[in-house]
Design an enzyme around this catalytic site. Sequence first.
Site, mmCIF file in Angstrom:
data_model
loop_
_atom_site.group_PDB
_atom_site.id
_atom_site.type_symbol
_atom_site.label_atom_id
_atom_site.label_comp_id
_atom_site.label_asym_id
_atom_site.label_seq_id
_atom_site.Cartn_x
_atom_site.Cartn_y
_atom_site.Cartn_z
ATOM 1 N N ASP A 179 -10.730 3.594 2.812
ATOM 2 C CA ASP A 179 -9.309 3.245 2.755
ATOM 3 C C ASP A 179 -9.124 1.961 3.566
ATOM 4 O O ASP A 179 -9.971 1.614 4.400
ATOM 5 C CB ASP A 179 -8.465 4.382 3.353
ATOM 6 C CG ASP A 179 -6.983 4.229 3.058
ATOM 7 O OD1 ASP A 179 -6.638 3.397 2.201
ATOM 8 O OD2 ASP A 179 -6.175 4.943 3.686
ATOM 9 N N SER A 189 -8.865 -7.040 3.469
ATOM 10 C CA SER A 189 -9.157 -8.231 2.660
ATOM 11 C C SER A 189 -8.091 -9.310 2.854
ATOM 12 O O SER A 189 -8.409 -10.499 2.937
ATOM 13 C CB SER A 189 -9.245 -7.853 1.176
ATOM 14 O OG SER A 189 -10.294 -6.942 0.948
ATOM 15 N N ARG A 190 -6.834 -8.886 2.929
ATOM 16 C CA ARG A 190 -5.762 -9.861 3.130
ATOM 17 C C ARG A 190 -5.822 -10.464 4.537
ATOM 18 O O ARG A 190 -5.519 -11.653 4.734
ATOM 19 C CB ARG A 190 -4.399 -9.205 2.873
ATOM 20 C CG ARG A 190 -4.183 -8.848 1.401
ATOM 21 C CD ARG A 190 -2.768 -8.403 1.094
ATOM 22 N NE ARG A 190 -2.422 -7.104 1.639
ATOM 23 C CZ ARG A 190 -2.694 -5.933 1.049
ATOM 24 N NH1 ARG A 190 -3.338 -5.897 -0.109
ATOM 25 N NH2 ARG A 190 -2.316 -4.783 1.599
ATOM 26 N N ARG A 207 -5.642 -4.195 2.924
ATOM 27 C CA ARG A 207 -5.137 -4.792 4.163
ATOM 28 C C ARG A 207 -6.220 -5.609 4.860
ATOM 29 O O ARG A 207 -5.959 -6.715 5.349
ATOM 30 C CB ARG A 207 -4.595 -3.705 5.090
ATOM 31 C CG ARG A 207 -3.160 -3.309 4.791
ATOM 32 C CD ARG A 207 -2.744 -2.061 5.550
ATOM 33 N NE ARG A 207 -3.235 -0.876 4.859
ATOM 34 C CZ ARG A 207 -2.513 0.228 4.663
ATOM 35 N NH1 ARG A 207 -1.275 0.277 5.106
ATOM 36 N NH2 ARG A 207 -3.008 1.253 4.034
ATOM 37 N N HIS A 214 -15.158 -3.221 -2.131
ATOM 38 C CA HIS A 214 -14.440 -2.011 -1.710
ATOM 39 C C HIS A 214 -15.302 -1.182 -0.742
ATOM 40 O O HIS A 214 -15.608 -0.013 -0.992
ATOM 41 C CB HIS A 214 -14.093 -1.163 -2.944
ATOM 42 C CG HIS A 214 -12.768 -0.481 -2.861
ATOM 43 N ND1 HIS A 214 -11.576 -1.125 -3.083
ATOM 44 C CD2 HIS A 214 -12.433 0.804 -2.566
ATOM 45 C CE1 HIS A 214 -10.574 -0.275 -2.952
ATOM 46 N NE2 HIS A 214 -11.068 0.900 -2.619
ATOM 47 N N GLU A 271 0.806 -1.217 0.000
ATOM 48 C CA GLU A 271 0.000 0.000 0.000
ATOM 49 C C GLU A 271 0.846 1.277 0.000
ATOM 50 O O GLU A 271 0.314 2.374 0.144
ATOM 51 C CB GLU A 271 -0.931 0.003 1.219
ATOM 52 C CG GLU A 271 -1.786 -1.246 1.365
ATOM 53 C CD GLU A 271 -2.695 -1.509 0.178
ATOM 54 O OE1 GLU A 271 -3.063 -0.527 -0.516
ATOM 55 O OE2 GLU A 271 -3.038 -2.684 -0.069
ATOM 56 N N SER A 322 -7.129 1.091 -11.818
ATOM 57 C CA SER A 322 -8.027 -0.012 -12.168
ATOM 58 C C SER A 322 -9.255 0.523 -12.891
ATOM 59 O O SER A 322 -9.730 1.621 -12.612
ATOM 60 C CB SER A 322 -8.471 -0.747 -10.900
ATOM 61 O OG SER A 322 -9.479 -1.695 -11.187
ATOM 62 N N TYR A 363 -2.057 -7.128 -8.461
ATOM 63 C CA TYR A 363 -3.055 -6.184 -8.962
ATOM 64 C C TYR A 363 -3.633 -6.627 -10.305
ATOM 65 O O TYR A 363 -4.837 -6.488 -10.552
ATOM 66 C CB TYR A 363 -2.438 -4.786 -9.106
ATOM 67 C CG TYR A 363 -2.208 -4.067 -7.793
ATOM 68 C CD1 TYR A 363 -2.983 -4.328 -6.685
ATOM 69 C CD2 TYR A 363 -1.207 -3.100 -7.679
ATOM 70 C CE1 TYR A 363 -2.771 -3.661 -5.486
ATOM 71 C CE2 TYR A 363 -0.991 -2.426 -6.483
ATOM 72 C CZ TYR A 363 -1.777 -2.716 -5.387
ATOM 73 O OH TYR A 363 -1.575 -2.059 -4.196
ATOM 74 N N ASN A 384 -8.965 -1.174 2.366
ATOM 75 C CA ASN A 384 -9.651 -2.348 1.815
ATOM 76 C C ASN A 384 -8.694 -3.513 1.559
ATOM 77 O O ASN A 384 -9.023 -4.666 1.841
ATOM 78 C CB ASN A 384 -10.365 -1.972 0.512
ATOM 79 C CG ASN A 384 -11.507 -1.017 0.739
ATOM 80 O OD1 ASN A 384 -12.606 -1.413 1.108
ATOM 81 N ND2 ASN A 384 -11.265 0.274 0.505
#
Length: 349
Positions: A278, A284-285, A282, A274, A145, A229, A313, A280
């Site tokens: 902000d 999600s992982r 970290r 999403h 990030e 993206s 990505y 998202n």
Amino acid sequence: MKSLLKNAREQKGLKTRELAQLAGIDQALISKFESGTRKPTKDQVTKLSQLLEIDYETLMVGWLKEKILYEIGDDEFALKALKVAEDEIKYNKTVSNLKLSTSLEKILKEIDSLKEKLDSHRQFDSFKIKQALELEYTFESNRIEGNTLTLRETDMVINEGLTISGKSMREHLEAINHQEAIGFIKELMNKSNSLNERDVLSIHNLILRGIIPEDAGRYRKVQVMIQGSSHMPPQPLMLQQEMEEYFIWYEINKNKLHTVILAAEMHERLVTIHPFIDGNGRTSRLIMNLILMQKGYPIANIKGDYENRMQYYQSLEIAQTKKDKEDFFLFIAQREKESLERYISILTQ
């Protein structure tokens, strides 16, 4: 459906006795089907559809509708139950259509074999090993990030409480917060393999605590675009429904998929929704690794160097825009395989 059957029979010029004879069904039952006092079986619906030349889909939809209404009537929870049932049917179909490629099946078998080997060496595991690997995970996840702390600086901030000259307060907080979030998912590991909205919001709250406090643990209220993206996340008004479906999907599929595929899916689905302004990636992982750790797998640590970050990505972009998750599954599976191999080498050296 009752009027449909009667109208079709009369248009064919058949008496109930004649239809009963052709269908091999008792005449009294035919009369009851037409009056609505008795429901035909699925096999009987198929036969009547063929004999009366009624569109099978039309007849089946009518039959299922009456069956559903008979079962739930006007119960106060009927509409909510129907919505949940709709989601379950939809997502069950998604799972049944999930075909794993030969490459993916091969790496999952290798992962299964490595997991067995790791389990046989658990007696050599230690808190120090886990602590070192968790530190590396915090360093790499933040590096993805844009955090510029080195691994050694990350260690100094987290374990020695030092301030690194030339580094922003945000970068310090990102390291501290992520390490605390790992501690939180380790607490969740002891729960049954469940995941709910409170857990996800709590993880996100830890990630953004002291950084953007007004948004920590809260869904975004504005539309966002993902830099670099072409994927456009859902509008804020859709987030609550999207997240409800996210957890429903998890409950339906948590015991049906290989753990690595389940973890990768939950990662991809959350980062695609999403839901936060902000944090998202970290979050999600961390969700992905919570699922892996609950089943005894080591952390799948995605490296933050340029090559790995771009591959990460790009595979996400394909999943989000082309609805093809193969590359992303393979990417995550490869990271998990590498983590297993490294863990085993540490325990057996």
